[in-house]
Enzyme design. Structure first.
Site, PDB file in Angstrom:
ATOM      1  N   HIS A 176       1.006  -1.125   0.427  1.00 23.14           N
ATOM      2  CA  HIS A 176      -0.243   0.119   0.110  1.00 23.14           C
ATOM      3  C   HIS A 176       1.225   0.941   0.052  1.00 23.14           C
ATOM      4  CE1 HIS A 176      -3.142   2.264   0.608  1.00 23.14           C
ATOM      5  NE2 HIS A 176      -4.183   2.160   1.377  1.00 23.14           N
ATOM      6  N   HIS A 179      -2.909   6.792  -0.393  1.00 25.22           N
ATOM      7  CA  HIS A 179      -3.912   7.210   0.045  1.00 25.22           C
ATOM      8  C   HIS A 179      -3.192   7.780   0.998  1.00 25.22           C
ATOM      9  CE1 HIS A 179      -6.232   4.329  -1.393  1.00 25.22           C
ATOM     10  NE2 HIS A 179      -6.661   4.545  -2.440  1.00 25.22           N
ATOM     11  N   TYR A 181      -1.049   7.472   3.005  1.00 22.44           N
ATOM     12  CA  TYR A 181       0.227   6.784   3.634  1.00 22.44           C
ATOM     13  C   TYR A 181       1.472   6.687   3.995  1.00 22.44           C
ATOM     14  CZ  TYR A 181      -5.723   5.196   4.939  1.00 22.44           C
ATOM     15  OH  TYR A 181      -6.535   4.977   5.150  1.00 22.44           O
TER      16      TYR A 181
END
Length: 359
Positions: A176, A179, A181
């Protein structure tokens, strides 16, 4: 009827039976990062519903890397053991099981979305968040800028997360990097003001994401794919943008990343997003073309014909569905019927399959 959407996709030794994928969707329903009956039913129903790939929600590679205390985790052998029956069930029902490895960075230590989703208060379970620089996301508490040692440990945390995911029986891991993060925080000049080897020029800002990608790819079996989720733009002036994302994706391809899951935004509280059906598909198309890497498209994709068009026109190699899959776990089966593609039903459900197309 011939359908590109419902044609197989081969990545390394893994054959996805078609191109309808389930996006990782946070459920905020774990205790100490452990999956439970909710996750089994939620994820298993999407496999029975005919999705080709079912990706587990963002799972913290460390406890402090969770968005909330109720996020899923993959930081221990105990987590691997708990996830294994779920991965096995997904595979047994015709889908490829995957897990998203995550670290929330400065957007960690929050409450559940349906309870407001605000940062936790001191004394109410809050913990210190981490980021490339001590720059807050909107009105969140400012994170502590990570030391070099903590950055290096993060690479190892992702590698260990991949090990536990493999032990759990997953065939794909997705890193990931989107977004807002941690890995996205490092990429963006709006959240990364470091002056050392991890800040400043693009080469430095993408150093950590590339180190994580290499560590995971080097560990993960050669015959299994690794995906990377990217935010293609911050939707904010002077921030991370598509040109920089394309350069990152070229490097990811060179490392051996097999598919880029193309999202956007999430890093700047004042972002201005031009929402609309398929609004993020052009990012997947540009990255696929310019970085010459397979891509997945996301973003308000809800219609079978729309999904078919995205794949058949070469805008992306697969579509990742989230809200549409929450509304309808059987979206893939219903889309196949609409596109006049035969799809076998589980034995237990065949009594509902009237005719070759389940009409």
């Amino acid at each position: 009827m011939s359908s590109k959407l419902f044609s197989p996709l081969q990545l390394r030794s893994v054959t996805f039976p078609h191109r309808v994928f389930v996006s990782p969707m946070c459920q905020y329903s774990s205790d100490d990062g452990m999956p439970n009956e909710w996750h089994f039913v939620h994820l298993g129903s999407r496999a029975i519903g005919g999705a080709a790939f079912v990706c587990v929600e963002a799972s913290g590679v460390t406890p402090v890397g969770r968005i909330t205390p109720w996020d899923a985790g993959i930081w221990s052998a105990a987590h691997a053991k708990a996830w294994k029956p779920i991965a096995d069930f997904i595979r047994a029902h015709g889908s490829v099981p995957g897990m998203q490895l995550a670290h929330a960075g400065r957007k960690a230590s929050c409450g559940k979305p349906w309870e407001g989703g605000k940062p936790l208060a001191a004394g109410n379970g809050a913990w210190e968040t981490l980021g490339p620089s001590a720059i807050a996301f909107g009105d969140y508490p400012a994170p502590r800028a990570m030391t070099i040692g903590e950055i290096e440990q993060t690479v190892e945390d992702f590698r260990q997360g991949a090990k536990h995911a493999l032990d759990a029986g997953f065939d794909v891991v997705e890193i990931h990097g989107a977004h807002g993060y941690l890995l996205h925080n490092f990429c963006s000049p709006l959240s990364n003001l470091r002056t050392d080897a991890y800040g400043g020029a693009l080469e430095n800002r993408i150093r950590l994401p590339l180190a994580v990608a290499k560590a995971v790819r080097d560990f993960w079996p050669d015959d299994k794919p690794v995906f990377y989720r990217v935010s293609a733009t911050d939707w904010a002036d002077n921030g991370w943008d598509l040109a920089q994302a394309i350069e990152l994706c070229k490097r990811l391809k060179a490392i051996g990343i097999d598919l880029v899951d193309c999202s956007s935004g999430g890093n700047i509280a004042t972002q201005k997003i031009a929402l609309g059906p398929g609004y993020q598909v052009p990012f997947a198309e540009a990255i696929r073309r310019e970085a010459a890497v397979p891509t997945g498209a996301v973003g308000l994709i809800a219609d079978a014909t729309q999904a078919e068009q995205i794949v058949s026109l070469g805008q992306a190699d697969a579509v990742f569905l989230a809200r549409a899959m929450l509304r309808d776990p059987y979206w893939a089966r219903h889309a196949a019927k609409e596109l006049k593609v035969e799809m076998a039903w589980p034995d237990q459900y065949k009594r509902c399959d009237v005719g070759p197309l389940g009409r």
